[in-house]
Design a protein around this motif. Structure first.
Motif, PDB file in Angstrom:
ATOM      1  N   PRO A 158      18.039  -1.333  -8.725  1.00 49.29           N
ATOM      2  CA  PRO A 158      16.730  -0.683  -8.809  1.00 49.29           C
ATOM      3  C   PRO A 158      16.423  -0.093 -10.178  1.00 49.29           C
ATOM      4  N   GLU A 159      15.136   0.087 -10.405  1.00 48.13           N
ATOM      5  CA  GLU A 159      14.678   0.750 -11.621  1.00 48.13           C
ATOM      6  C   GLU A 159      15.177   2.197 -11.602  1.00 48.13           C
ATOM      7  N   GLY A 160      15.505   2.724 -12.767  1.00 49.72           N
ATOM      8  CA  GLY A 160      15.926   4.124 -12.829  1.00 49.72           C
ATOM      9  C   GLY A 160      17.305   4.340 -12.258  1.00 49.72           C
TER      10      GLY A 160
ATOM     11  N   ASN B  66       2.897  -1.195 -17.343  1.00 51.96           N
ATOM     12  CA  ASN B  66       3.272  -0.136 -16.408  1.00 51.96           C
ATOM     13  C   ASN B  66       2.263  -0.086 -15.271  1.00 51.96           C
ATOM     14  N   GLY B  67       2.781   0.006 -14.055  1.00 51.33           N
ATOM     15  CA  GLY B  67       1.903   0.129 -12.899  1.00 51.33           C
ATOM     16  C   GLY B  67       1.339  -1.181 -12.387  1.00 51.33           C
ATOM     17  N   ALA B  68       1.789  -2.312 -12.941  1.00 51.45           N
ATOM     18  CA  ALA B  68       1.247  -3.619 -12.539  1.00 51.45           C
ATOM     19  C   ALA B  68       1.681  -4.035 -11.132  1.00 51.45           C
ATOM     20  N   GLY B  69       2.741  -3.401 -10.620  1.00 55.37           N
ATOM     21  CA  GLY B  69       3.195  -3.740  -9.271  1.00 55.37           C
ATOM     22  C   GLY B  69       4.503  -4.518  -9.241  1.00 55.37           C
ATOM     23  N   LYS B  70       5.223  -4.549 -10.350  1.00 53.70           N
ATOM     24  CA  LYS B  70       6.478  -5.313 -10.425  1.00 53.70           C
ATOM     25  C   LYS B  70       7.551  -4.712  -9.508  1.00 53.70           C
ATOM     26  N   SER B  71       7.787  -3.418  -9.679  1.00 56.45           N
ATOM     27  CA  SER B  71       8.815  -2.778  -8.844  1.00 56.45           C
ATOM     28  C   SER B  71       8.424  -2.814  -7.376  1.00 56.45           C
ATOM     29  N   SER B  72       7.139  -2.601  -7.108  1.00 51.50           N
ATOM     30  CA  SER B  72       6.687  -2.631  -5.709  1.00 51.50           C
ATOM     31  C   SER B  72       6.978  -3.991  -5.081  1.00 51.50           C
TER      32      SER B  72
ATOM     33  N   ASP C  23      15.696  -4.808 -11.756  1.00 49.95           N
ATOM     34  CA  ASP C  23      14.468  -4.108 -12.159  1.00 49.95           C
ATOM     35  C   ASP C  23      14.737  -3.348 -13.450  1.00 49.95           C
ATOM     36  N   GLU C  24      14.341  -3.930 -14.558  1.00 49.97           N
ATOM     37  CA  GLU C  24      14.497  -3.353 -15.897  1.00 49.97           C
ATOM     38  C   GLU C  24      15.944  -3.018 -16.249  1.00 49.97           C
ATOM     39  N   PRO C  25      16.801  -4.024 -16.210  1.00 52.96           N
ATOM     40  CA  PRO C  25      18.225  -3.758 -16.489  1.00 52.96           C
ATOM     41  C   PRO C  25      18.489  -3.321 -17.926  1.00 52.96           C
TER      42      PRO C  25
ATOM     43  N   HIS D  94      -3.665   0.786  -3.269  1.00 52.48           N
ATOM     44  CA  HIS D  94      -3.392  -0.627  -3.029  1.00 52.48           C
ATOM     45  C   HIS D  94      -2.660  -1.155  -4.277  1.00 52.48           C
ATOM     46  N   ALA D  95      -1.326  -1.129  -4.256  1.00 55.03           N
ATOM     47  CA  ALA D  95      -0.543  -1.360  -5.484  1.00 55.03           C
ATOM     48  C   ALA D  95      -0.325  -2.837  -5.779  1.00 55.03           C
ATOM     49  N   VAL D  96      -0.128  -3.639  -4.742  1.00 51.78           N
ATOM     50  CA  VAL D  96       0.067  -5.090  -4.914  1.00 51.78           C
ATOM     51  C   VAL D  96      -1.017  -5.780  -4.110  1.00 51.78           C
TER      52      VAL D  96
ATOM     53  N   TYR E 201       0.843  -1.207   0.000  1.00 53.67           N
ATOM     54  CA  TYR E 201       0.000   0.000   0.000  1.00 53.67           C
ATOM     55  C   TYR E 201       0.874   1.250   0.000  1.00 53.67           C
ATOM     56  N   TYR E 202       0.471   2.239  -0.771  1.00 58.11           N
ATOM     57  CA  TYR E 202       1.082   3.577  -0.679  1.00 58.11           C
ATOM     58  C   TYR E 202      -0.050   4.511  -0.297  1.00 58.11           C
ATOM     59  N   GLY E 203      -0.125   4.880   0.957  1.00 62.01           N
ATOM     60  CA  GLY E 203      -1.274   5.668   1.391  1.00 62.01           C
ATOM     61  C   GLY E 203      -2.541   4.934   1.018  1.00 62.01           C
TER      62      GLY E 203
ATOM     63  N   GLU F 290      11.242  -7.075 -16.580  1.00 58.54           N
ATOM     64  CA  GLU F 290      11.568  -6.601 -17.926  1.00 58.54           C
ATOM     65  C   GLU F 290      10.347  -6.144 -18.697  1.00 58.54           C
ATOM     66  N   GLN F 291      10.507  -5.050 -19.434  1.00 63.22           N
ATOM     67  CA  GLN F 291       9.493  -4.662 -20.417  1.00 63.22           C
ATOM     68  C   GLN F 291       9.704  -5.473 -21.690  1.00 63.22           C
ATOM     69  N   ASN F 292      10.959  -5.879 -21.897  1.00 55.48           N
ATOM     70  CA  ASN F 292      11.312  -6.660 -23.073  1.00 55.48           C
ATOM     71  C   ASN F 292      10.894  -8.108 -22.819  1.00 55.48           C
TER      72      ASN F 292
HETATM   73  N1  LIG Z   1       5.853   5.821  -3.783  1.00 53.95           N
HETATM   74  C1  LIG Z   1       4.651   5.661  -4.312  1.00 53.95           C
HETATM   75  N2  LIG Z   1       3.592   6.412  -3.900  1.00 53.95           N
HETATM   76  C2  LIG Z   1       2.355   6.237  -4.426  1.00 53.95           C
HETATM   77  N3  LIG Z   1       2.052   5.343  -5.362  1.00 53.95           N
HETATM   78  C3  LIG Z   1       3.063   4.567  -5.813  1.00 53.95           C
HETATM   79  C4  LIG Z   1       4.395   4.683  -5.323  1.00 53.95           C
HETATM   80  N4  LIG Z   1       5.170   3.791  -5.965  1.00 53.95           N
HETATM   81  C5  LIG Z   1       4.353   3.145  -6.827  1.00 53.95           C
HETATM   82  N5  LIG Z   1       3.089   3.605  -6.729  1.00 53.95           N
HETATM   83  C6  LIG Z   1       1.931   3.127  -7.502  1.00 53.95           C
HETATM   84  O1  LIG Z   1       1.831   1.726  -7.347  1.00 53.95           O
HETATM   85  C7  LIG Z   1       1.450   1.109  -8.564  1.00 53.95           C
HETATM   86  C8  LIG Z   1       2.483   0.033  -8.931  1.00 53.95           C
HETATM   87  O2  LIG Z   1       3.707   0.676  -9.225  1.00 53.95           O
HETATM   88  P1  LIG Z   1       5.025  -0.126  -9.578  1.00 53.95           P
HETATM   89  O3  LIG Z   1       6.130   0.839  -9.656  1.00 53.95           O
HETATM   90  O4  LIG Z   1       5.175  -1.262  -8.649  1.00 53.95           O
HETATM   91  O5  LIG Z   1       4.668  -0.697 -11.030  1.00 53.95           O
HETATM   92  P2  LIG Z   1       5.549  -1.409 -12.121  1.00 53.95           P
HETATM   93  O6  LIG Z   1       4.865  -2.671 -12.488  1.00 53.95           O
HETATM   94  O7  LIG Z   1       6.958  -1.507 -11.668  1.00 53.95           O
HETATM   95  O8  LIG Z   1       5.443  -0.390 -13.347  1.00 53.95           O
HETATM   96  P3  LIG Z   1       6.526   0.075 -14.447  1.00 53.95           P
HETATM   97  O9  LIG Z   1       6.526  -0.979 -15.500  1.00 53.95           O
HETATM   98  O10 LIG Z   1       5.948   1.358 -14.966  1.00 53.95           O
HETATM   99  O11 LIG Z   1       7.840   0.250 -13.762  1.00 53.95           O
HETATM  100  C9  LIG Z   1       1.336   2.222  -9.594  1.00 53.95           C
HETATM  101  O12 LIG Z   1      -0.018   2.536  -9.744  1.00 53.95           O
HETATM  102  C10 LIG Z   1       2.108   3.369  -8.976  1.00 53.95           C
HETATM  103  O13 LIG Z   1       1.600   4.622  -9.358  1.00 53.95           O
END
Ligand SMILES: Nc1ncnc2c1ncn2[C@@H]1O[C@H](COP(=O)(O)OP(=O)(O)OP(=O)(O)O)[C@@H](O)[C@H]1O
Ligand SMILES: [Mg+2]
Length: 235
Positions: A83-85, A36-42, A160-162, A15-17, A10-12, A192-194
């Motif tokens: 990490p990503e980025g 994008n935004g699927a929750g991989k990095s989280s 994360d996305e090398p 509900h990301a994952v 959760y981010y505030g 990976e996006q690839n």
């Molecule tokens: N620090 C944060 N504060 C608020 N929301 C966040 C934060 N980090 C991620 N999110 C949200 O959580 C969700 C999942 O993000 P996440 O970065 O895990 O996705 P992802 O699958 O890695 O996407 P991408 O392929 O774009 O990197 C997204 O909707 C994102 O906006």
């Protein structure tokens, strides 16, 4: 080796994952694919102890449930994240950035050996050992982020996305390097996006959509799955 069960992040109010479960067997390359935004990095950030609000369990063989442990403790158990980025330190040199990756270690000789190993994987970094990280090209910074993760001598390497921002030739190289690192016995969790390249080298793969796992299988199974082809492999 690493088992994630019913993970929620959760981010505030977001509900990301939403209840992800993953199994990562020792010695495998496991990939997470998703929009994008699927929750991989989280998910990988949760494994690394970098997100504050999460529930579920992350069981790491020999270490029990590591969910809630501090990031440094998690690095000590043998899990590293590139990490990503990129997130390298721009004002430190390449050499210093690599040295930082080894901050949990005190085996000076082992560190020196691993630094040479990283330089052999990425000769470009060796040429630029004394250059400030922030002045490297995007692709070079990406290599440095991967190299820095390797410097903790991890058993599990999360990438994360090398390949993000790398030229096509370098993308092939980075995938060859990932396979090579895996062949040395390291377990890999790859985002990976690839999707084509990632599924091609993965023993196991998970497809994530809006915070949940919608499909899982071997890399080959998912590479030939019609839904995956349509959504992630350009038809
Ligand atoms: N620090 C944060 N504060 C608020 N929301 C966040 C934060 N980090 C991620 N999110 C949200 O959580 C969700 C999942 O993000 P996440 O970065 O895990 O996705 P992802 O699958 O890695 O996407 P991408 O392929 O774009 O990197 C997204 O909707 C994102 O906006
Ligand atoms: Mg991401």
């Amino acid at each position: 080796m690493l088992s994630i069960a019913d993970l929620h992040v959760y981010y505030g109010g977001i509900h990301a994952v939403k209840g992800i479960s993953l199994d990562i067997a020792k010695g495998q390359i496991v990939t997470l694919v998703g929009a994008n935004g699927a929750g991989k990095s989280s998910t990988v950030r949760a494994v690394s102890g970098l997100v504050k609000s999460c529930t579920g369990s992350i069981t790491y063989e020999g270490h029990g449930n590591i969910l809630g442990k501090a990031p440094e403790e998690i690095v000590r158990t043998g899990i590293a994240l590139s990490p990503e980025g990129r997130r390298i330190l721009p004002h430190l040199t390449v050499e210093e950035n690599l040295q930082l990756g080894a901050y949990i270690r005190n085996d000076t000789q082992g560190i020196a050996k691993d630094k040479e190993w990283v330089y052999s994987l990425f000769p470009r970094l060796k040429e630029r050992a004394w250059q400030a990280g922030g002045t490297l090209s995007g692709g070079e910074q990406q290599m440095l982020a991967v190299g820095r993760a390797l410097m903790s001598n991890p058993d599990i390497v999360m990438l994360d996305e090398p390949s993000l921002g790398l030229a096509p030739k370098l993308v092939n190289e980075i995938f060859a390097i990932i396979k090579h690192i895996n062949s040395l016995g390291k377990t890999i969790l790859l985002i990976e996006q690839n999707a084509f390249a990632a599924l091609s080298i993965a023993h196991k793969a998970y497809i994530l959509e809006t915070g949940t796992v919608v499909l899982e299988g071997t890399g080959q199974e998912l590479l030939h799955n019609p839904e995956v082809k349509k959504a992630y492999l350009g038809g």
